[in-house]
Design an enzyme around this catalytic site. Structure first.
Site, PDB file in Angstrom:
ATOM      1  N   GLY A  70       0.836  -1.189   0.000  1.00  0.00           N
ATOM      2  CA  GLY A  70       0.000   0.000   0.000  1.00  0.00           C
ATOM      3  C   GLY A  70       0.872   1.240   0.000  1.00  0.00           C
ATOM      4  O   GLY A  70       2.083   1.161   0.235  1.00  0.00           O
ATOM      5  N   GLY A 118      -0.163  -5.102   0.815  1.00  0.00           N
ATOM      6  CA  GLY A 118      -1.392  -4.776   0.100  1.00  0.00           C
ATOM      7  C   GLY A 118      -1.586  -5.576  -1.184  1.00  0.00           C
ATOM      8  O   GLY A 118      -2.715  -5.835  -1.603  1.00  0.00           O
ATOM      9  N   GLU A 141       5.113  -6.176   7.197  1.00  0.00           N
ATOM     10  CA  GLU A 141       4.676  -4.988   7.959  1.00  0.00           C
ATOM     11  C   GLU A 141       5.337  -4.799   9.316  1.00  0.00           C
ATOM     12  O   GLU A 141       5.486  -3.654   9.766  1.00  0.00           O
ATOM     13  CB  GLU A 141       3.151  -4.998   8.123  1.00  0.00           C
ATOM     14  CG  GLU A 141       2.380  -4.755   6.827  1.00  0.00           C
ATOM     15  CD  GLU A 141       2.064  -6.028   6.044  1.00  0.00           C
ATOM     16  OE1 GLU A 141       2.619  -7.095   6.399  1.00  0.00           O
ATOM     17  OE2 GLU A 141       1.271  -5.957   5.096  1.00  0.00           O
TER      18      GLU A 141
END
Ligand code: QUE
Length: 385
Positions: A70, A118, A141
């Site tokens: 993302g 993402g 992440e």
């Protein structure tokens, strides 16, 4: 902009031959997802869900990466302020993940390259995922102070032991003997390459990258153009799932045991522990180079993020619907996007690229159960919609 000065769209959408095609087209940013891209894809997919011209959807990508994640730098910029744009991003992205999970027709993602964060969220929840030797999967992440979202709370704790991965790995019901492979991947951010992506059940089919143009051509020609379907036109159009299954089966290449097979017993034993501190200690005490390395990787990740992640995956395994998991993820992301470790992680890894984030707290022992628990509480009304 292209040579004529025309703005290139970051997502291309077209319907042809009964096929809805979405193409990620932001190659210079490794196809990282912006809010606008997620909104665009969600709007297109919700139309295609009931559009009779669309028998199935193919998601592919321009450029070497499928999707690197993302637009977390934009989210961090927002998080340094009121966080509104960041929450808008996560809300839009998670809605797209849910649309794909609930899409009523076959959804074929061709993940021929980097597929992280993402990018995993817009592929792994689809009915068909095709990997190649170029596929590089990760949920990285915890390395930027975030957590494995985009439905990670659903698919990661449901990953099966490789022996069972030929079956429906992410089946909503059925065998409950899940492995801790997802917990391992989530906490460390470890990458899976090529055939391992298939062996782990992240992809449903594995093809040679050199076969991809031919496979893509057949997919985009639709059932009616397929030479073997001949006068069975209406039949294959009525059964898009069968058509896709047969087509992908012809290109599918067998994969053997995953490269991490020899560590599977240790993965399940160590990453199955309930407390993060116990996992870290067990890795240190384990007499293997592999475990030492995993321990060293954990030592570089955000202690707070890892604590949130472990709680998130355990809760996600218990929850009954995908939507419940996504609600939990929105609660976490809405708060984490303004947290110290996320802003510091994006600074260190993506902005300054010094790769030396100063996490707070610095060590696993410093993370309070209360601070983790606070992220899971229902949101105040004003943060919804
Ligand atoms: C963790 C992440 C992301 C990441 C690195 C991490 C992520 C993301 C990107 C990324 C990479 C290249 C780009 C870009 C974004 O990196 O989500 O725009 O060109 O999107 O350690 O979650």
């Amino acid at each position: 902009m292209d040579a004529l000065g025309v703005e290139e769209k970051p997502v291309l959408a077209q319907v042809e031959n009964g096929v809805g095609r979405l193409t990620l087209n932001r190659p210079q940013a490794l196809n990282a997802l912006t809010t606008a891209m997620c909104r665009d894809m969600a709007q297109t997919l919700s139309q295609w869900a009931t559009d009779e011209r669309v028998r199935y959807v193919v998601l592919d990508h321009n450029g070497r990466a499928f999707c690197a994640g993302g637009d977390v730098r934009a989210a961090a910029r927002s998080g340094r302020g009121d966080g509104e744009a960041a929450r808008d991003f996560f809300r839009t992205e998670y809605r797209l993940n849910t649309l794909i999970k609930r899409f009523p027709k076959p959804f074929v993602a061709l993940i021929d390259g980097v597929t992280m964060g993402g990018g995993v969220g817009i592929s792994v929840h689809g009915s068909h995922r095709v990997s190649t030797e170029n596929t590089l999967f990760a949920m990285p992440e915890t390395g930027i102070g975030l957590f494995p979202d985009v439905g990670g709370g659903w698919f990661l704790p449901r990953m099966g032991a490789p022996a069972e991965t030929c079956e429906a790995v992410f089946a909503d019901e059925g065998a409950q003997n899940y492995s801790e492979v997802g917990t391992w991947l989530a906490l460390t951010g470890e990458r899976l390459k090529g055939a391992d992506v298939r062996a782990a059940g992240i992809s449903t089919h594995h093809v040679a990258a050199s076969d991809l143009p031919a496979l893509k051509a057949e997919l985009l020609a639709g059932p009616e153009r397929h030479p073997k379907s001949g006068n069975r036109f209406s039949e294959s159009m009525a059964r898009p799932n069968e058509f896709i299954d047969n087509l992908l089966h012809r290109y599918d290449r067998p994969v053997g045991e995953p490269s991490y097979q020899e560590h599977l017993e240790a993965i399940n034993r160590i990453f199955g522990k309930s407390r993060l501190a116990d996992i870290a200690i067990a890795l240190k005490l384990e007499d293997s180079d592999w475990a030492q390395h995993q321990g060293e990787v954990l030592a570089t990740r955000s202690p707070f993020s890892m604590s949130v992640t472990l709680r998130h995956l355990r809760e996600g395994r218990r929850l009954e619907t995908f939507e419940q998991v996504m609600q939990m993820e929105f609660r976490i992301a809405s708060r984490l996007c303004q947290s110290h470790d996320f802003l510091e992680g994006v600074r260190a890894v993506l902005d300054d690229k010094d790769h030396s984030p100063h996490w707070l707290p610095q060590s696993i022992g410093g993370v309070s159960a209360h601070s983790v628990e606070a992220l899971f509480a229902p949101l105040p009304r004003e943060l919804y919609d």
